[in-house]
Design a protein around this motif. Structure first.
Motif, PDB file in Angstrom:
ATOM      1  N   GLU A   1     -41.771   6.619 -29.893  1.00 46.44           N
ATOM      2  CA  GLU A   1     -42.486   7.073 -31.082  1.00 46.44           C
ATOM      3  C   GLU A   1     -43.982   7.243 -30.818  1.00 46.44           C
ATOM      4  O   GLU A   1     -44.674   7.928 -31.562  1.00 46.44           O
ATOM      5  CB  GLU A   1     -42.227   6.114 -32.240  1.00 46.44           C
ATOM      6  CG  GLU A   1     -40.779   6.174 -32.719  1.00 46.44           C
ATOM      7  CD  GLU A   1     -40.525   5.339 -33.965  1.00 46.44           C
ATOM      8  OE1 GLU A   1     -41.464   4.665 -34.437  1.00 46.44           O
ATOM      9  OE2 GLU A   1     -39.388   5.373 -34.464  1.00 46.44           O
ATOM     10  N   GLY A   2     -44.484   6.617 -29.762  1.00 54.74           N
ATOM     11  CA  GLY A   2     -45.882   6.812 -29.386  1.00 54.74           C
ATOM     12  C   GLY A   2     -46.089   7.946 -28.404  1.00 54.74           C
ATOM     13  O   GLY A   2     -47.208   8.162 -27.933  1.00 54.74           O
ATOM     14  N   PHE A   3     -45.042   8.683 -28.068  1.00 47.64           N
ATOM     15  CA  PHE A   3     -45.093   9.807 -27.124  1.00 47.64           C
ATOM     16  C   PHE A   3     -45.668   9.381 -25.771  1.00 47.64           C
ATOM     17  O   PHE A   3     -46.380  10.157 -25.122  1.00 47.64           O
ATOM     18  CB  PHE A   3     -45.902  10.985 -27.695  1.00 47.64           C
ATOM     19  CG  PHE A   3     -45.257  11.663 -28.866  1.00 47.64           C
ATOM     20  CD1 PHE A   3     -44.313  12.656 -28.683  1.00 47.64           C
ATOM     21  CD2 PHE A   3     -45.583  11.288 -30.164  1.00 47.64           C
ATOM     22  CE1 PHE A   3     -43.708  13.279 -29.768  1.00 47.64           C
ATOM     23  CE2 PHE A   3     -44.994  11.896 -31.261  1.00 47.64           C
ATOM     24  CZ  PHE A   3     -44.047  12.893 -31.054  1.00 47.64           C
ATOM     25  N   ASP A   4     -45.377   8.159 -25.352  1.00 53.30           N
ATOM     26  CA  ASP A   4     -45.839   7.665 -24.055  1.00 53.30           C
ATOM     27  C   ASP A   4     -44.867   8.139 -22.981  1.00 53.30           C
ATOM     28  O   ASP A   4     -43.700   7.717 -22.947  1.00 53.30           O
ATOM     29  CB  ASP A   4     -45.915   6.139 -24.078  1.00 53.30           C
ATOM     30  CG  ASP A   4     -46.531   5.553 -22.812  1.00 53.30           C
ATOM     31  OD1 ASP A   4     -46.580   6.262 -21.783  1.00 53.30           O
ATOM     32  OD2 ASP A   4     -46.932   4.379 -22.837  1.00 53.30           O
ATOM     33  N   SER A   5     -45.342   8.990 -22.071  1.00 52.31           N
ATOM     34  CA  SER A   5     -44.454   9.589 -21.081  1.00 52.31           C
ATOM     35  C   SER A   5     -43.973   8.603 -20.030  1.00 52.31           C
ATOM     36  O   SER A   5     -43.057   8.921 -19.260  1.00 52.31           O
ATOM     37  CB  SER A   5     -45.156  10.767 -20.387  1.00 52.31           C
ATOM     38  OG  SER A   5     -46.317  10.327 -19.713  1.00 52.31           O
ATOM     39  N   ASP A   6     -44.566   7.395 -19.959  1.00 50.61           N
ATOM     40  CA  ASP A   6     -44.041   6.386 -19.042  1.00 50.61           C
ATOM     41  C   ASP A   6     -42.624   5.971 -19.421  1.00 50.61           C
ATOM     42  O   ASP A   6     -41.883   5.429 -18.598  1.00 50.61           O
ATOM     43  CB  ASP A   6     -44.945   5.146 -19.010  1.00 50.61           C
ATOM     44  CG  ASP A   6     -46.187   5.360 -18.168  1.00 50.61           C
ATOM     45  OD1 ASP A   6     -46.197   6.311 -17.355  1.00 50.61           O
ATOM     46  OD2 ASP A   6     -47.157   4.594 -18.324  1.00 50.61           O
ATOM     47  N   PHE A   7     -42.240   6.222 -20.662  1.00 48.17           N
ATOM     48  CA  PHE A   7     -40.894   5.886 -21.128  1.00 48.17           C
ATOM     49  C   PHE A   7     -39.923   7.064 -21.003  1.00 48.17           C
ATOM     50  O   PHE A   7     -38.789   6.987 -21.470  1.00 48.17           O
ATOM     51  CB  PHE A   7     -40.932   5.429 -22.594  1.00 48.17           C
ATOM     52  CG  PHE A   7     -41.687   4.151 -22.805  1.00 48.17           C
ATOM     53  CD1 PHE A   7     -41.109   2.925 -22.529  1.00 48.17           C
ATOM     54  CD2 PHE A   7     -42.983   4.171 -23.281  1.00 48.17           C
ATOM     55  CE1 PHE A   7     -41.793   1.740 -22.723  1.00 48.17           C
ATOM     56  CE2 PHE A   7     -43.691   2.988 -23.485  1.00 48.17           C
ATOM     57  CZ  PHE A   7     -43.094   1.778 -23.202  1.00 48.17           C
ATOM     58  N   LYS A   8     -40.357   8.124 -20.365  1.00 45.46           N
ATOM     59  CA  LYS A   8     -39.522   9.318 -20.215  1.00 45.46           C
ATOM     60  C   LYS A   8     -38.735   9.224 -18.923  1.00 45.46           C
ATOM     61  O   LYS A   8     -39.292   9.282 -17.825  1.00 45.46           O
ATOM     62  CB  LYS A   8     -40.397  10.571 -20.226  1.00 45.46           C
ATOM     63  CG  LYS A   8     -39.620  11.879 -20.164  1.00 45.46           C
ATOM     64  CD  LYS A   8     -40.564  13.073 -20.224  1.00 45.46           C
ATOM     65  CE  LYS A   8     -39.791  14.387 -20.127  1.00 45.46           C
ATOM     66  NZ  LYS A   8     -40.678  15.571 -20.164  1.00 45.46           N
ATOM     67  N   THR A   9     -37.423   9.060 -19.036  1.00 47.63           N
ATOM     68  CA  THR A   9     -36.561   8.895 -17.875  1.00 47.63           C
ATOM     69  C   THR A   9     -35.286   9.714 -18.038  1.00 47.63           C
ATOM     70  O   THR A   9     -34.948  10.159 -19.128  1.00 47.63           O
ATOM     71  CB  THR A   9     -36.160   7.416 -17.679  1.00 47.63           C
ATOM     72  OG1 THR A   9     -35.360   7.001 -18.796  1.00 47.63           O
ATOM     73  CG2 THR A   9     -37.376   6.527 -17.554  1.00 47.63           C
ATOM     74  N   LEU A  10     -34.601   9.880 -16.916  1.00 50.85           N
ATOM     75  CA  LEU A  10     -33.250  10.444 -16.907  1.00 50.85           C
ATOM     76  C   LEU A  10     -32.306   9.424 -16.299  1.00 50.85           C
ATOM     77  O   LEU A  10     -32.575   8.932 -15.189  1.00 50.85           O
ATOM     78  CB  LEU A  10     -33.177  11.727 -16.074  1.00 50.85           C
ATOM     79  CG  LEU A  10     -33.505  13.038 -16.763  1.00 50.85           C
ATOM     80  CD1 LEU A  10     -33.331  14.188 -15.767  1.00 50.85           C
ATOM     81  CD2 LEU A  10     -32.647  13.275 -17.987  1.00 50.85           C
ATOM     82  N   PRO A  11     -31.193   9.097 -16.965  1.00 50.06           N
ATOM     83  CA  PRO A  11     -30.879   9.434 -18.342  1.00 50.06           C
ATOM     84  C   PRO A  11     -31.955   8.889 -19.283  1.00 50.06           C
ATOM     85  O   PRO A  11     -32.698   7.978 -18.917  1.00 50.06           O
ATOM     86  CB  PRO A  11     -29.534   8.733 -18.589  1.00 50.06           C
ATOM     87  CG  PRO A  11     -28.995   8.406 -17.254  1.00 50.06           C
ATOM     88  CD  PRO A  11     -30.173   8.205 -16.376  1.00 50.06           C
ATOM     89  N   PRO A  12     -32.026   9.418 -20.504  1.00 47.67           N
ATOM     90  CA  PRO A  12     -33.062   8.949 -21.421  1.00 47.67           C
ATOM     91  C   PRO A  12     -32.730   7.567 -21.973  1.00 47.67           C
ATOM     92  O   PRO A  12     -31.581   7.132 -21.959  1.00 47.67           O
ATOM     93  CB  PRO A  12     -33.016   9.996 -22.537  1.00 47.67           C
ATOM     94  CG  PRO A  12     -31.587  10.447 -22.552  1.00 47.67           C
ATOM     95  CD  PRO A  12     -31.156  10.450 -21.116  1.00 47.67           C
TER      96      PRO A  12
END
Length: 417
Positions: free
Chosen positions: A271-282
């Protein structure tokens, strides 16, 4: 050289008389030569003592990425292996997301030669397809002879079912393992996160849980048809757990892993749009996290991986939909597992995997080569930037309270602590 480990609590369920007992351990020329309640230090013996020292068979990670060759700014092999060792891992399986992709025997030789003098053992994988393009099989047998421990196109899904069929058939000739990343990409073009309430709220394109379960079901059907050895890395859904559990009951030779972050975080952190939490799988929702934890406890999920993926800051500090997927995790894996399961179970989980890759299982016994992880399961701290060992800083556990930290490792006549 002699090394004497003093007053260490041993965690090794395979050694019933030593498990959870405090002992001194003497290592000479890389082998364990004595384990007793007290061993006197002789001359020219290095003595190792640490607060609340625990020792276990060395930890193993089945999915680790560095950068070299091609992306040395992310992490070199030397730096990555140091990070792994200081995080408690005596062995790691190296992913194929480099440039060039390792698709020849020469590429595997380069990786092995570059890593051979390091304390942590590096076991390279080769690609399934040439250049990981998903079209033609790579030189799998040549890479096997050169030391490739398994085959993977990393997170490039094997979209061509015939390619997976051929790979499973071909590798039966030399009993090797094929990875298949579980995502049906056509269901989530340009997907950025888990498809659900949070993605709708944020207005981001979603990656549905269905994209994973469809691909897992397809791959298991191909495995049933061909035979062979299949590994499904970093599953993230309860339906995948159910499908793989049913396949195992049917006798199919399949294993799977889960990434450490999928056991802790949910999609709500985005919800904070922090890309450090962007992974695959999500990162998925709470229901899926609960199902993954259950699958791990019940033994359907075979391994936990850090899914360590260092990235340069420029690849992460972009608009969320332009940022790269991936997070580092070697440093944090034990601290999370220890909180979730306690030290005995955490160590047991981290010790899994070697046999699947044809490697000998390690144990703590007189006469065995030393392959040990040294750690303190009681250390409590909140992860900050200064705790990160990696060249990259794309961690999703910054600010998270952790419990337990590795002191280092011993492997043969090499040590890092």
């Amino acid at each position: 050289m002699k090394l004497l480990i003093k007053s260490a609590t041993i965690i090794d369920k395979s050694q019933a008389s030593l498990h959870m007992q405090q002992r001194d351990i003497l290592i000479e020329k890389g082998k364990i030569t004595a384990i007793r309640k007290s061993i006197a230090a002789e001359k020219k013996t290095k003595v190792l003592e640490r607060e609340n020292l625990h020792v276990s068979p060395g930890w193993f990670d089945s999915s680790v990425s560095f950068g070299e060759p091609g992306y040395e700014e992310r992490e070199t092999l030397a730096k990555g292996l140091e990070v792994a060792g200081r995080s408690g891992f005596t062995g790691i399986v190296l992913n194929t997301n480099t440039q060039p992709h390792p698709d020849t025997g020469g590429d595997i030789v380069f990786l092995r030669e570059t890593a051979k003098n390091h304390c942590t053992a590096l076991y390279p994988m080769g690609t399934v397809s040439l250049k990981s393009a998903g079209e033609a099989l790579s030189e799998m047998y040549d890479m096997h002879l050169a030391g490739a421990i398994a085959f993977s196109d990393y997170k490039n899904s094997l979209n061509n079912p015939n390619l997976l069929k051929l790979a499973l058939l071909y590798t039966q000739n030399f009993q090797s393992l094929v990875y298949s990343f579980p995502q049906e990409g056509q269901l989530n073009p340009k997907g950025q996160m888990h498809e659900g309430e949070v993605s709708l709220k944020l207005g981001l394109r979603g990656i549905p849980a269905l994209s994973e379960s469809l691909r897992v079901a397809r791959d298991l059907a191909i495995l049933e048809y061909t035979g062979g050895k299949l590994h499904i890395p970093t599953i993230s859904t309860g339906e995948a757990v159910s499908l793989i559990g049913a396949a195992k009951k049917k006798g199919l030779d399949v294993s799977c892993s889960v990434a450490i972050h999928h056991l802790w975080h949910t999609d709500e952190v985005l919800e904070g749009f922090d890309s450090d939490f962007k992974t695959l799988p999500p990162l998925r929702d709470k229901k899926e996290v609960k199902a993954l934890l259950k699958g791990l406890r019940e033994g359907v999920i075979d391994y936990v991986t850090s899914d360590h993926c260092p990235l340069d800051v420029e690849e992460k500090r972009r608009e969320f939909d332009q940022a790269a997927f991936g997070a580092i995790g070697l440093e944090e894996t034990f601290g999370i597992l220890n909180q979730l399961f306690g030290p005995e179970k955490a160590v047991e989980i981290l010790g899994r995997g070697r046999e699947r890759f044809g490697l000998e299982k390690t144990t703590i016994a007189v006469g065995q080569q030393a392959e040990l992880t040294l750690f303190n399961p009681g250390t409590e701290y909140t992860l900050t930037q200064k705790d990160l060992l990696s060249t990259s800083s794309n961690s999703m556990f910054l600010g998270v309270p952790l419990k337990g930290k590795a002191y280092g490792i011993i492997r043969g006549d090499k040590s890092l602590f």
